[in-house]
Design a protein around this motif. Structure first.
Motif, PDB file in Angstrom:
ATOM      1  N   UNK A  26       0.819  -1.213   0.000  1.00  0.00           N
ATOM      2  CA  UNK A  26       0.000   0.000   0.000  1.00  0.00           C
ATOM      3  C   UNK A  26       0.858   1.270   0.000  1.00  0.00           C
ATOM      4  N   UNK A  27       0.235   2.387  -0.376  1.00  0.00           N
ATOM      5  CA  UNK A  27       0.798   3.709  -0.112  1.00  0.00           C
ATOM      6  C   UNK A  27       0.353   4.130   1.274  1.00  0.00           C
ATOM      7  N   UNK A  35       4.700   8.640   3.058  1.00  0.00           N
ATOM      8  CA  UNK A  35       4.677  10.098   3.181  1.00  0.00           C
ATOM      9  C   UNK A  35       4.362  10.467   4.619  1.00  0.00           C
ATOM     10  N   UNK A  36       5.080  11.446   5.148  1.00  0.00           N
ATOM     11  CA  UNK A  36       4.875  11.918   6.518  1.00  0.00           C
ATOM     12  C   UNK A  36       4.339  13.341   6.503  1.00  0.00           C
ATOM     13  N   UNK A  37       3.273  13.567   7.263  1.00  0.00           N
ATOM     14  CA  UNK A  37       2.702  14.903   7.404  1.00  0.00           C
ATOM     15  C   UNK A  37       2.565  15.212   8.893  1.00  0.00           C
ATOM     16  N   UNK A  38       3.130  16.345   9.310  1.00  0.00           N
ATOM     17  CA  UNK A  38       2.959  16.783  10.703  1.00  0.00           C
ATOM     18  C   UNK A  38       1.634  17.537  10.803  1.00  0.00           C
ATOM     19  N   UNK A  39       0.723  16.987  11.587  1.00  0.00           N
ATOM     20  CA  UNK A  39      -0.628  17.565  11.645  1.00  0.00           C
ATOM     21  C   UNK A  39      -1.309  17.117  12.926  1.00  0.00           C
ATOM     22  N   UNK A  40      -2.124  17.986  13.496  1.00  0.00           N
ATOM     23  CA  UNK A  40      -2.926  17.693  14.676  1.00  0.00           C
ATOM     24  C   UNK A  40      -4.328  17.301  14.215  1.00  0.00           C
TER      25      UNK A  40
END
Length: 336
Positions: free
Chosen positions: A37-38, A63-68
């Protein structure tokens, strides 16, 4: 193969994992990548750690995303694993209001996203929704014995509300949901000072300091190794439509906290003694999952015995603590 499992379909999906840099989340990201998977990993690093997913950053499908997750997220995905939430008392009691927000607002935002894009969403709930249970072992139809105003309520009640939201979105908007109630899970990448009993006992034993038991140590827990838990989690997500849960997942092999401490001292070769302290408020006296539903619906059961899992976890902490010779001994906040 159980008819509820759809492993014959095209496995290539874009999957969002909230809390993906945490203990469970990082292992889940690895597993999903291994399945082709992606993976979109979302974390605000309140309790998640970058080192947990550092080895994945160069992967072409990661993919990494910094998010609350307390704020809306606008992405296109096929599945959502909602794991974002502090999961140990030492962490979730540090900021109880934020803990409740993460559970409730995070669930609402992930459900809103699932509704917009037609994704299936799995909610990582917890055995803590049963409170200090008067039914043993705990079955999914047991509604619990909880304290809505206690020190642990920020987590317990937040997760109970998240489950309510899941089923309301399912009934009102037709969102495809899965709810898993996770019992004590352990393994490599647990944080050394997170207040969980296995990680704290191992760190204390390796440091040669006393192992801290709260109460007389007769309270029981049931520990599931992380690989077994993730197998069940993916099976639940990929089950046929209509399998909503909630589904208990954990290892029903029950052990007292005192016996666990004694076993870890023996396995580490430690000379640590055992110290007893007063039992924290609302700490459950017994905890053991009934996993009949998981077996019938998903063909799932845990396979890794406690001693084998402890050996792997001890090896992890030996390695990490050797690299951090200044690491302090943790303060155990609970027997969770």
């Amino acid at each position: 193969m159980d008819s509820n499992l759809n492993f014959g379909v095209d496995p290539s999906k874009r999957i969002l994992v909230t809390g993906g840099a945490g203990f469970l989340g990082s292992h889940l990201c690895e597993k999903l990548l291994g399945l082709g998977h992606e993976v979109l990993c979302v974390d605000n690093f309140f309790t998640g750690r970058k080192e947990n997913i550092a080895h994945l950053l160069g992967h072409p499908r990661f993919e990494l995303v910094r998010h609350d997750v307390c704020l809306p997220l606008y992405v296109e995905v096929d599945q959502i694993y909602n794991l974002a939430c502090p999961a140990s008392p030492a962490y979730y009691q540090r900021d109880p209001i934020q803990t409740t927000k993460v559970s409730v607002l995070g669930a609402m935002n992930m459900l809103g996203l699932a509704k917009r894009v037609g994704a299936r969403v799995l909610q990582a709930s917890t055995s803590e929704i049963y409170g200090d249970p008067r039914v043993h072992p705990q079955t999914e139809d047991y509604t619990g014995n909880v304290n809505p105003i206690g020190l642990r309520a920020c987590y317990d009640e937040g997760k109970r509300c998240a489950e309510s939201l899941m089923f309301d979105y399912h009934r009102q908007h037709g969102v495809e949901i899965r709810v898993i109630r996770i019992f004590n899970t352990y393994g490599p990448r647990m944080a050394s000072g997170d207040g969980r009993v296995i990680s704290n006992f191992i760190v204390q034993a390796l440091a040669g300091v006393p192992l801290t038991i709260y109460g007389d140590g007769s309270q029981t827990r049931s520990f599931c190794y992380v690989d077994d838990l993730l197998d069940g989690m993916v099976r639940l997500m990929d089950a046929s439509p209509g399998v909503t849960g909630p589904v208990n997942m954990g290892n029903p092999a029950e052990i007292t906290v005192f016996e666990l401490a004694r076993r870890i001292i023996e396995m580490t070769g430690s000379r640590s003694r055992i110290d007893r302290h007063p039992l924290p408020a609302d700490d459950p006296c017994r905890r053991k999952p009934d996993i009949t539903v998981a077996g019938k619906l998903l063909g799932w059961q845990p396979h890794i015995p406690l001693d084998e899992g402890l050996q792997k976890t001890i090896a992890y902490f030996r390695s990490t603590l050797a690299q951090r010779s200044d690491a302090p001994a943790p303060v155990l906040e609970t027997t969770a």
